[in-house]
Design an enzyme around this catalytic site. Structure first.
Site, PDB file in Angstrom:
ATOM      1  CG  ASN A  11     -25.346 -48.412 -51.716  1.00 55.73           C
ATOM      2  OD1 ASN A  11     -25.276 -49.602 -51.444  1.00 55.73           O
ATOM      3  ND2 ASN A  11     -26.079 -47.959 -52.718  1.00 55.73           N
ATOM      4  NE  ARG A  18     -21.661 -46.791 -53.513  1.00 61.87           N
ATOM      5  CZ  ARG A  18     -22.339 -45.661 -53.636  1.00 61.87           C
ATOM      6  NH1 ARG A  18     -22.374 -44.790 -52.657  1.00 61.87           N
ATOM      7  NH2 ARG A  18     -23.007 -45.409 -54.735  1.00 61.87           N
ATOM      8  CD  GLU A  98     -31.737 -33.108 -51.780  1.00 66.26           C
ATOM      9  OE1 GLU A  98     -31.221 -33.767 -52.705  1.00 66.26           O
ATOM     10  OE2 GLU A  98     -32.639 -32.272 -51.970  1.00 66.26           O
ATOM     11  CG  HIS A 100     -26.805 -35.211 -52.013  1.00 65.93           C
ATOM     12  ND1 HIS A 100     -27.320 -36.480 -52.049  1.00 65.93           N
ATOM     13  CD2 HIS A 100     -27.849 -34.356 -52.190  1.00 65.93           C
ATOM     14  CE1 HIS A 100     -28.622 -36.399 -52.256  1.00 65.93           C
ATOM     15  NE2 HIS A 100     -28.963 -35.123 -52.332  1.00 65.93           N
ATOM     16  NE  ARG A 107     -21.242 -38.512 -58.603  1.00 64.62           N
ATOM     17  CZ  ARG A 107     -21.586 -39.532 -57.827  1.00 64.62           C
ATOM     18  NH1 ARG A 107     -22.155 -39.332 -56.652  1.00 64.62           N
ATOM     19  NH2 ARG A 107     -21.341 -40.771 -58.213  1.00 64.62           N
TER      20      ARG A 107
END
Length: 146
Positions: A11, A18, A98, A100, A107
Site C-alpha cells: 500500500n 491513501r 524498521e 514507519h 495507533r
C-alpha cells in the site's frame, strides 16, 4: 560506494492519496527523491523498491547481502503479521532499520506489535517522510562504526 536497499511494502504505492490525514500528502516518488538526495549527501548508493507482495519482499531481503550493506524496511501492515519477513531478516547478515511514517505505538492496538523489531537494529516511526532521511543517516553512522 556503499549501497543501501530501501524496501517498501504493501500500500505504500498509494502514498499521497491513501489516508493523507495519517500518512501525509507526500507520494512514494517524493520519498524516493528525498532518499536519493540524502543518499547523495551521505555518499551512499540506494536501491529503492516497493511491492505489495510478501514473497517479493522476502526475495529482495534474501538477495540483499550480495549487493547491499544494509536495509531500510517499511513493511507497512506486514510489520504486524509477517513472521516470514522476520525470519528472512534473521537469516541474513545485514543491519535492518524498521521504518514507519506514522507512530505505530500511538495507533490501533494491533499496530503496537512488530514482528520486525526483534531482528532490526532499530526502529524509526512517527516522523513522516523525513523518517527515511533519518534512517539513511542512522544506517550511514552504523556502517561507519563497523
Amino acid at each position: 560506494m556503499t549501497s543501501i536497499l530501501v524496501l517498501n511494502g504493501p500500500n505504500l504505492n498509494l502514498l499521497g492519496t491513501r489516508q493523507p490525514e495519517v500518512y501525509g500528502a507526500t507520494t512514494l516518488a517524493d520519498v524516493e527523491k528525498l532518499c536519493q538526495t540524502k543518499a547523495d549527501e551521505l555518499e551512499l548508493s540506494i536501491e529503492f523498491s516497493q511491492s505489495n507482495h510478501e514473497g517479493v519482499l522476502i526475495d529482495a531481503i534474501h538477495a540483499a547481502p550480495a549487493v547491499h550493506a544494509g536495509i531500510i524496511l517499511n513493511a507497512g501492515a506486514l510489520t504486524h503479521t509477517s513472521v516470514a519477513l522476520m525470519d528472512a531478516i534473521a537469516s541474513i547478515d545485514l543491519p535492518v532499520i524498521e521504518l514507519h511514517l506514522s507512530n505505530i505505538h500511538a495507533r490501533e492496538e494491533f499496530r503496537h506489535k512488530s514482528w520486525i523489531a526483534p531482528v532490526a537494529v532499530g526502529q524509526i516511526c512517527g516522523f513522516g517522510a523525513s523518517g527515511y532521511a533519518l534512517a539513511l543517516s542512522a544506517m550511514a553512522d552504523l556502517l561507519a562504526e563497523a
